[in-house]
Write a protein that holds these residues in place. Structure first.
Motif, PDB file in Angstrom:
ATOM      1  N   ALA A 175     -11.858  -5.213  -2.697  1.00  0.00           N
ATOM      2  CA  ALA A 175     -11.418  -6.128  -2.162  1.00  0.00           C
ATOM      3  C   ALA A 175     -10.121  -5.972  -1.506  1.00  0.00           C
ATOM      4  O   ALA A 175      -9.705  -6.015  -0.208  1.00  0.00           O
ATOM      5  N   LEU A 176      -9.310  -5.300  -2.264  1.00  0.00           N
ATOM      6  CA  LEU A 176      -8.092  -4.757  -1.844  1.00  0.00           C
ATOM      7  C   LEU A 176      -8.206  -3.587  -0.831  1.00  0.00           C
ATOM      8  O   LEU A 176      -7.393  -3.593   0.080  1.00  0.00           O
ATOM      9  N   LEU A 177      -8.971  -2.623  -1.107  1.00  0.00           N
ATOM     10  CA  LEU A 177      -9.341  -1.612  -0.252  1.00  0.00           C
ATOM     11  C   LEU A 177      -9.259  -2.266   0.933  1.00  0.00           C
ATOM     12  O   LEU A 177      -8.933  -1.859   2.175  1.00  0.00           O
ATOM     13  N   ALA A 178     -10.504  -2.990   0.962  1.00  0.00           N
ATOM     14  CA  ALA A 178     -10.998  -3.729   2.304  1.00  0.00           C
ATOM     15  C   ALA A 178      -9.877  -4.284   3.024  1.00  0.00           C
ATOM     16  O   ALA A 178      -9.771  -4.381   4.208  1.00  0.00           O
ATOM     17  N   ALA A 179      -8.821  -5.003   2.307  1.00  0.00           N
ATOM     18  CA  ALA A 179      -7.834  -5.777   3.016  1.00  0.00           C
ATOM     19  C   ALA A 179      -6.958  -4.720   3.581  1.00  0.00           C
ATOM     20  O   ALA A 179      -5.870  -5.112   4.357  1.00  0.00           O
ATOM     21  N   CYS A 180      -6.720  -3.404   3.106  1.00  0.00           N
ATOM     22  CA  CYS A 180      -5.966  -2.283   3.890  1.00  0.00           C
ATOM     23  C   CYS A 180      -6.707  -1.814   4.970  1.00  0.00           C
ATOM     24  O   CYS A 180      -6.265  -0.991   5.760  1.00  0.00           O
ATOM     25  N   ALA A 181      -8.045  -1.836   5.246  1.00  0.00           N
ATOM     26  CA  ALA A 181      -8.782  -0.987   6.277  1.00  0.00           C
ATOM     27  C   ALA A 181      -8.640  -1.663   7.478  1.00  0.00           C
ATOM     28  O   ALA A 181      -8.489  -2.958   7.409  1.00  0.00           O
ATOM     29  N   ASN A 182      -8.908  -1.010   8.584  1.00  0.00           N
ATOM     30  CA  ASN A 182      -8.881  -1.642   9.935  1.00  0.00           C
ATOM     31  C   ASN A 182     -10.404  -2.285  10.377  1.00  0.00           C
ATOM     32  O   ASN A 182     -11.311  -1.678  10.458  1.00  0.00           O
ATOM     33  N   GLY A 183     -10.720  -3.688  10.046  1.00  0.00           N
ATOM     34  CA  GLY A 183     -11.727  -4.352  10.304  1.00  0.00           C
ATOM     35  C   GLY A 183     -12.341  -5.030   9.298  1.00  0.00           C
ATOM     36  O   GLY A 183     -11.783  -5.444   8.394  1.00  0.00           O
ATOM     37  N   ARG A 184     -13.655  -5.499   9.575  1.00  0.00           N
ATOM     38  CA  ARG A 184     -14.325  -6.623   8.652  1.00  0.00           C
ATOM     39  C   ARG A 184     -15.060  -5.861   7.764  1.00  0.00           C
ATOM     40  O   ARG A 184     -15.976  -5.279   8.153  1.00  0.00           O
ATOM     41  N   MET A 201      -3.675  -6.612 -12.479  1.00  0.00           N
ATOM     42  CA  MET A 201      -3.229  -5.084 -12.069  1.00  0.00           C
ATOM     43  C   MET A 201      -3.549  -4.997 -10.670  1.00  0.00           C
ATOM     44  O   MET A 201      -2.761  -4.233 -10.083  1.00  0.00           O
ATOM     45  N   MET A 202      -4.664  -5.536 -10.097  1.00  0.00           N
ATOM     46  CA  MET A 202      -4.722  -5.394  -8.870  1.00  0.00           C
ATOM     47  C   MET A 202      -3.684  -5.870  -8.109  1.00  0.00           C
ATOM     48  O   MET A 202      -3.375  -5.488  -6.972  1.00  0.00           O
ATOM     49  N   ASP A 203      -2.983  -7.181  -8.545  1.00  0.00           N
ATOM     50  CA  ASP A 203      -1.780  -7.551  -7.815  1.00  0.00           C
ATOM     51  C   ASP A 203      -0.874  -6.612  -7.885  1.00  0.00           C
ATOM     52  O   ASP A 203      -0.087  -6.268  -6.850  1.00  0.00           O
ATOM     53  N   ALA A 204      -0.551  -5.907  -8.982  1.00  0.00           N
ATOM     54  CA  ALA A 204       0.409  -4.808  -9.247  1.00  0.00           C
ATOM     55  C   ALA A 204       0.250  -3.765  -8.202  1.00  0.00           C
ATOM     56  O   ALA A 204       1.213  -3.149  -7.653  1.00  0.00           O
ATOM     57  N   ILE A 205      -0.928  -3.328  -7.741  1.00  0.00           N
ATOM     58  CA  ILE A 205      -1.322  -2.296  -6.843  1.00  0.00           C
ATOM     59  C   ILE A 205      -1.114  -2.535  -5.455  1.00  0.00           C
ATOM     60  O   ILE A 205      -0.358  -2.189  -4.804  1.00  0.00           O
ATOM     61  N   ALA A 206      -1.516  -4.087  -5.405  1.00  0.00           N
ATOM     62  CA  ALA A 206      -0.863  -4.497  -4.023  1.00  0.00           C
ATOM     63  C   ALA A 206       0.275  -4.594  -3.660  1.00  0.00           C
ATOM     64  O   ALA A 206       0.844  -4.080  -2.769  1.00  0.00           O
ATOM     65  N   ALA A 207       1.319  -4.914  -4.816  1.00  0.00           N
ATOM     66  CA  ALA A 207       2.432  -5.146  -4.411  1.00  0.00           C
ATOM     67  C   ALA A 207       3.162  -3.750  -4.071  1.00  0.00           C
ATOM     68  O   ALA A 207       4.542  -3.670  -3.585  1.00  0.00           O
ATOM     69  N   LEU A 208       2.728  -2.312  -4.665  1.00  0.00           N
ATOM     70  CA  LEU A 208       3.009  -1.347  -4.233  1.00  0.00           C
ATOM     71  C   LEU A 208       3.311  -1.282  -2.679  1.00  0.00           C
ATOM     72  O   LEU A 208       4.154  -0.307  -2.240  1.00  0.00           O
ATOM     73  N   LYS A 209       2.341  -1.722  -1.804  1.00  0.00           N
ATOM     74  CA  LYS A 209       2.437  -1.435  -0.446  1.00  0.00           C
ATOM     75  C   LYS A 209       3.243  -2.530   0.052  1.00  0.00           C
ATOM     76  O   LYS A 209       3.374  -2.255   1.349  1.00  0.00           O
ATOM     77  N   SER A 210       3.860  -3.260  -0.491  1.00  0.00           N
ATOM     78  CA  SER A 210       4.558  -4.264   0.137  1.00  0.00           C
ATOM     79  C   SER A 210       6.077  -4.126   0.230  1.00  0.00           C
ATOM     80  O   SER A 210       6.969  -3.655  -0.836  1.00  0.00           O
ATOM     81  N   PRO A 211       6.715  -4.067   1.344  1.00  0.00           N
ATOM     82  CA  PRO A 211       7.957  -3.840   1.672  1.00  0.00           C
ATOM     83  C   PRO A 211       8.978  -4.849   0.849  1.00  0.00           C
ATOM     84  O   PRO A 211      10.176  -4.689   0.379  1.00  0.00           O
TER      85      PRO A 211
END
Ligand code: S3P
Length: 430
Positions: free
Chosen positions: A319-328, A391-401
């Motif tokens: 789901a996190l990968l999908a959230a970073c992909a371009n599209g649905r 852990m998913m949250d911690a990985i998502a946070a890496l991307k956030s400025p």
């Protein structure tokens, strides 16, 4: 509340050997205990779930030593297990609970099993019902949950067609079948992880697999072995995904288990266009390899029921990968997520929305409209007590400025006690 690190301008770099596989660590203790002689386990995962298994077998009278980071199980065989003096505490561990029900089904005593609040809300009829067809008896709460009492009985062989795609249920039934008076056949709904079958064969059991049918012929002696637990793909997956989604990254995860029933996340990453290189390693036991991955431009993905078992624990990361992909992207056929440590459809949707990702909840999955940059709505992320969510949250946070915080971060110790230390290593802050 834990402050989560960001890596959006630096990326992740370097090489890491992740801790031992959780599923295999549980099974090494269990199968060591029901065998005769000594089983030595190297690279055992000392996560809270596996420690629940270790303590439960000590409570059943099995001598288990921890010597220099190795676990030595002095097997008693099924017949040598002893009635515990108090209810066994399963902690947060569904694997301990369900496999234990199969192991104790053929005992000559009764055992009560309890768990934490999350575990006490998870469905257990999926084990107690099929165990009946072996002559087994597990009493559950009126809701079909823990607390439970396993009342041991002599067991008989059976033919059972499984109703859920679950390695935990399958494994419980295999353990019951090993104690039955006649051979049994178990037919899976969909193929699921086969660590129980592989390890039991190594210890001497007669277990044949043909497609989705498993035939267990009881009677072959189980003899203690030396086991080296491979790295956990489900733990490696956090850093594979991190490197794929965080700019300027390239990491190598070494000695990761590549059992094909567990590599769904690699299939997903490849399909989404990730730059991935897999180098298989020679050696005994389950297949292993090193995986190198670098920052990638991701395409959306569609996953259905058939794809789910091989990626069941990594779906929050998909789901996190999908959230970073371009599209649905669309994940369906994943209703099992509703009965994990949390309802992982609800909790993943809630966390992604905090990140500003457009996501629609489905009864059996979710639709995610991804984009490479998010507009963070709420910086307070929450694991809800679920290790994989934290852990998913911690990985998502890496991307956030922007800096993000995590509530209930301690939950990660269920499967990956050194997660934040390993993350720090790849961030080069050591
Ligand atoms: C496991 C099987 C899976 C998985 C769990 C561990 C196992 O559960 O989600 O984390 O070790 O057998 P189900 O088989 O119930 O899907």
């Amino acid at each position: 509340m834990k402050n989560l690190p960001s890596a959006h301008s630096t990326g992740l770099h370097g090489s890491l050997a992740v801790p031992g596989d959780k599923s295999i660590s549980h099974r090494a203790i269990m199968i060591g205990a029901i065998s005769q002689g000594t089983t030595t386990i190297h690279h055992f995962l000392k996560g809270n779930d596996c420690l629940s298994t270790l303590q439960a077998f000590r409570d059943l009278g099995v001598k288990i030593d921890m010597v220099n980071d190795e676990i030595v199980v002095h097997g008693t065989g099924f017949g040598g297990l002893q009635a515990p003096t108090h209810p066994l505490d399963m902690g947060n561990s569904g694997t301990t609970t369900r496999l234990m029900m199969g192991i104790l089904a053929g005992s000559n005593f009764s055992t009560s099993l309890t768990g934490d609040q999350s575990l006490e809300s998870r469905p257990m009829k999926r084990v107690s019902e099929p165990l009946k067809s072996f002559g087994g008896e597990v009493q559950l709460s009126p809701k079909g949950t823990l607390p439970a009492t396993v009342i041991g009985h002599p067991l008989h062989g059976t033919h059972y067609q499984m109703k859920v795609a679950s390695a935990q249920v399958k494994s419980a039934l295999i353990f019951a079948a090993l104690q039955a008076a006649e051979p049994s056949t178990i037919v899976e709904k969909l193929p699921t992880r086969d660590h129980t079958e592989i390890m039991l064969r190594q210890f001497g059991a007669d277990i044949q697999t043909s497609g989705k049918t498993i035939t267990v012929t009881p009677g072959a002696p189980l003899v203690g072995q030396e086991i080296t637990v491979p790295g956990d793909m489900s733990s490696a997956a956090f850093f594979l995904v991190a490197a794929a989604i965080v700019p300027h990254s390239k990491v190598t995860l070494t000695g990761v288990n590549l059992n094909p029933t567990r590599t769904g996340i690699l299939t997903v990453l490849k399909k989404m266009g990730a730059q991935l290189e897999i180098t298989p390693l020679d050696g005994p036991g389950e297949p292993q390899g090193d995986i190198t991955i670098a920052t990638s431009t991701l395409k959306p993905i569609e996953l259905g029921a058939e794809d789910v078992p091989a990626v069941i624990d990594e779906l929050p990361l998909v789901a996190l990968l999908a959230a970073c992909a371009n599209g649905r992207s669309r994940i369906t056929g994943a209703q099992e997520l509703r009965v994990k440590e949390t309802d992982r459809i609800k909790t993943v949707v809630a966390e992604l929305r905090k990140l500003g990702v457009a996501v629609t909840e489905l009864p059996d999955g979710m639709v995610i409209d991804g984009r490479p940059d998010w507009d963070i709505q709420d910086s307070h992320l929450d694991s809800y007590g679920d290790h994989r969510l934290g852990m998913m949250d911690a990985i998502a946070a890496l991307k956030s400025p922007q800096s993000l915080q995590l509530q209930n971060a301690a939950a990660v110790a269920v499967s990956y006690p050194t997660f934040f230390d390993d993350l720090t290593k790849l961030l080069g802050q050591n």
